[in-house]
Enzyme design. Structure first.
Site, PDB file in Angstrom:
ATOM      1  N   SER A  83       0.800  -1.168  -0.134  1.00  0.00           N
ATOM      2  CA  SER A  83      -0.130   0.090  -0.085  1.00  0.00           C
ATOM      3  C   SER A  83       0.959   1.358   0.047  1.00  0.00           C
ATOM      4  CB  SER A  83      -0.900  -0.025   1.008  1.00  0.00           C
ATOM      5  OG  SER A  83      -1.945   0.974   1.222  1.00  0.00           O
ATOM      6  N   ASP A 101      -3.124   6.224  -2.996  1.00  0.00           N
ATOM      7  CA  ASP A 101      -2.193   5.648  -2.601  1.00  0.00           C
ATOM      8  C   ASP A 101      -1.501   4.464  -3.315  1.00  0.00           C
ATOM      9  OD1 ASP A 101      -3.892   3.390  -2.212  1.00  0.00           O
ATOM     10  OD2 ASP A 101      -3.265   2.831  -0.241  1.00  0.00           O
ATOM     11  N   GLU A 156     -12.747   5.767   6.332  1.00  0.00           N
ATOM     12  CA  GLU A 156     -11.842   6.069   7.596  1.00  0.00           C
ATOM     13  C   GLU A 156     -11.369   7.627   6.917  1.00  0.00           C
ATOM     14  OE1 GLU A 156      -9.660   2.592   9.321  1.00  0.00           O
ATOM     15  OE2 GLU A 156      -8.895   2.908   7.350  1.00  0.00           O
TER      16      GLU A 156
HETATM   17  C1  16G Z   1      -4.261  -0.398   7.606  1.00  0.00           C
HETATM   18  C2  16G Z   1      -5.673  -0.552   7.413  1.00  0.00           C
HETATM   19  C3  16G Z   1      -6.407   0.692   7.460  1.00  0.00           C
HETATM   20  C4  16G Z   1      -6.145   1.480   8.808  1.00  0.00           C
HETATM   21  C5  16G Z   1      -4.831   1.310   8.823  1.00  0.00           C
HETATM   22  C6  16G Z   1      -4.135   1.922  10.442  1.00  0.00           C
HETATM   23  C7  16G Z   1      -6.732  -2.189   5.722  1.00  0.00           C
HETATM   24  C8  16G Z   1      -6.978  -2.675   4.466  1.00  0.00           C
HETATM   25  N1  16G Z   1      -5.851  -1.293   5.993  1.00  0.00           N
HETATM   26  O1  16G Z   1      -3.405   0.152   6.458  1.00  0.00           O
HETATM   27  O2  16G Z   1      -7.868   0.714   7.164  1.00  0.00           O
HETATM   28  O3  16G Z   1      -6.646   2.832   8.696  1.00  0.00           O
HETATM   29  O4  16G Z   1      -4.198   0.129   8.812  1.00  0.00           O
HETATM   30  O5  16G Z   1      -2.916   1.921  10.692  1.00  0.00           O
HETATM   31  O6  16G Z   1      -7.699  -2.512   6.652  1.00  0.00           O
HETATM   32  P1  16G Z   1      -2.685   1.951  12.405  1.00  0.00           P
HETATM   33  O7  16G Z   1      -2.878   0.637  13.005  1.00  0.00           O
HETATM   34  O8  16G Z   1      -1.065   1.799  12.069  1.00  0.00           O
HETATM   35  O9  16G Z   1      -2.799   3.097  12.619  1.00  0.00           O
HETATM   36 MG    MG Z   2      -3.638   1.191   0.214  1.00  0.00          MG
END
Ligand code: 16G
Ligand code: MG
Length: 547
Positions: free
Chosen positions: A67, A282, A377
């Protein structure tokens, strides 16, 4: 195609790169430096085959991407038959298999899954896979293929794809020939479905000024270029920037949705003037944010919260105009949603809002509870889901007036235009463009819905982030004991203050979110809460590391 063979699984195991590296299937699958993922790819091939067998041979998807992460990272995640994320109960199996260090323990882990899930290994398995533009992908694909081979899975490589396209393909393959058929299982089919719907949705309205799309130097650039061949320029005009998909080190570097959202500024490669329209994808094109500069050249971000507000507003009006009030719209957010957005949804649009834990799968499942569930989000991941009942109502209601007919047609086009499997930058972009075109709105006009409260996100590096446990959709900390009371006492001193902390699912840090009435108050609130987290977390170093 060979048969499923425990012997082959054991003999072909890919050795772990480092003895003490611990793997975990997290929010976005496995993700880390690409160099440690060879062994993971192999087990993912086996796991995908087992999942397919468990589901009577339904096609399972595997996407290789990291990503928005830097180019040297990579990752892999599984996609379930309807195009959703892997069922959560299987994440533990993935982790267990990934940590098996030798053939014996891997076979043991596989046997445990087979018996716990009562899998008939004779059932055929079908798996499709795709990957983003990272240089590490081709080698990782080979290890995945080796895992698929020893599992006897029928496999198909779809090559370079955006993550949402892979989700789309999985759903198409599994619904082909049914009354629920989702579409033609090919990139062409995807482009055609979305472009036809877009043409219907904007019919009769003047085209807006061109939209500049920052593709993060990732796969979105390739796929958007292919996609726009299907829409005449008189209907949608785009200008693609950050499309250096073969330049080493360029992916997500100083560009893309994560850069724009985190830094609250346009990429340095963008020349942006008042009136210009910009958006950023992204690295795997499953996330989007819009932005512009106002007449004083001040940068303005239109993030996932703004997209949710715009989509909910438009869809609620269409539902009303279509005279199908039995269809209820709801919005799903996370605690990161700006307080102003939640207030706008609840007080102005009067739409029910639910708050769930971070991560697409949580939002997706909650959105399925509404007839039409809008979920986003703040960081730009999101989509709109139409329930089978809502789809049926939209398709079967007979219009009594031209206005009602038009609203039903518009809703119907949206059900085709919006990716029903997962958030999709291309599809979300078309949704926003549809609404703005229907309204003939500039980005500035869209932005007038509400004003974001100043907010700050900081990262605190602690000795062990796993001691931070939360409840109530991550809005309150339960452990370490006493921390929540401390946060409450700090927050109480600020007008419109709100703050929460949670362990990141993707980085080794605790995240602190704060918002308040003014920028100065917000920064002070964030710093104080970060200090409290640091003190409880037996912090590393002598001061909290704020980033
Ligand atoms: C991942 C998640 C995203 C979330 C992010 C939070 C998916 C496809 N992607 O990228 O939704 O906002 O994690 O990151 O579910 P963090 O836990 O490091 O804050
Ligand atoms: Mg992505």
């Amino acid at each position: 195609m060979s048969a499923f063979s425990l012997e082959s699984i054991k003999n072909n195991i890919v050795p772990h790169k480092y003895e003490d590296f611990v793997y975990a299937y997290g929010t976005a699958g496995f993700r880390s430096k690409a160099e440690v993922l060879d062994s993971v790819m192999y087990i993912v091939g086996i796991l995908a085959a087992l999942r397919s067998k468990k589901l009577n041979g339904a096609t399972i998807g595997v996407m290789i991407t990291a990503s928005h992460n830097p180019e040297e990272d990579n990752g892999v995640k599984l996609v379930d038959p309807r195009g959703e994320m892997l069922e959560q109960s299987w994440e533990g199996y993935a982790t267990k298999m990934a940590n098996a260090k030798d053939g014996e323990s891997l076979v043991q882990a596989v046997n445990e899954i087979i018996s716990a899930q009562k899998i008939n290994i004779e059932t055929p398995a079908s798996v499709i896979y795709g990957h983003d533009t990272r240089p590490s992908c081709p080698d990782l694909v080979k290890h995945l293929e080796s895992g698929l081979q020893v599992s006897g899975a029928q496999a198909k490589n779809y090559g370079v794809l955006t993550t949402p396209m892979l989700h789309y393909l999985v759903r198409c393959l599994n619904t082909a020939g049914t009354s629920d058929a989702y579409g033609e299982p090919s990139a062409e089919g995807y482009y055609k479905k979305l472009s036809d719907a877009y043409k219907t949705a904007v019919k009769g309205y003047a085209r807006l000024s061109p939209l500049t799309v920052d593709c993060a130097n990732g796969v979105g650039a390739i796929k958007l270029r292919e996609f726009i061949q299907h829409i005449p320029e008189e209907i949608l005009a785009t200008n693609v920037i950050n499309d250096q998909t073969t330049t080493l080190g360029a992916l997500n570097k100083n560009c893309g949705a994560d850069y724009v959202k985190t830094n609250q500024r346009a990429p340095p490669t963008a020349t942006i003037a008042p009136g210009d329209r910009f958006c950023s994808y992204d690295g795997d094109a499953d996330r989007i944010v819009y932005y512009y500069v106002d007449k004083d050249n001040v940068f303005r971000l239109l993030d996932g919260d703004k997209i949710a507000g715009l989509a909910a507003m438009f869809i609620m009006e269409l539902v009303n105009d279509a005279g199908i009030d039995s269809v209820k719209v709801g919005v799903v957010q996370t605690a990161y949603a700006n307080g102003s957005s939640t207030r706008y949804l609840e007080k102005v649009l009067k739409v029910p809002v639910s708050c769930v834990a971070t991560g697409v799968k949580h939002l997706h499942h909650e959105a399925e509870k509404y007839d039409i569930g809008v979920y986003f989000e703040a960081n730009g991941h999101g989509t709109v889901l139409f329930s089978p009942a809502a789809l049926n109502t939209i398709k079967t209601t007979e219009a009594k007036t031209p206005a009602q007919n038009r609203a039903l047609q518009q809703l119907s086009a949206l059900t085709e235009l919006i990716n029903q499997t997962v958030g999709d930058a291309i599809s979300d972009m078309l949704l926003v463009e549809t609404i703005l075109t229907n309204r003939q709105w500039s980005l500035d006009a869209w932005d007038q819905a509400y004003t974001d409260l100043p907010n700050r996100l900081v990262k605190v590096v602690v000795a062990d982030r796993t001691i931070f446990k939360t409840t109530n959709a991550e809005r309150q900390v339960v452990e370490p004991a006493g921390l929540q009371a401390e946060i409450d006492a700090i927050v109480a001193k600020y007008s419109n203050g709100r703050s929460f902390v949670r362990a990141s699912g993707t980085e080794d840090a605790v995240r602190v979110y704060a918002e308040a009435a003014s920028r100065a108050e917000t920064d002070e609130l964030a710093y104080k809460v970060a200090q409290a987290v640091y003190d409880r977390g037996s912090g590393v170093g002598s001061r909290p590391l704020l980033q």
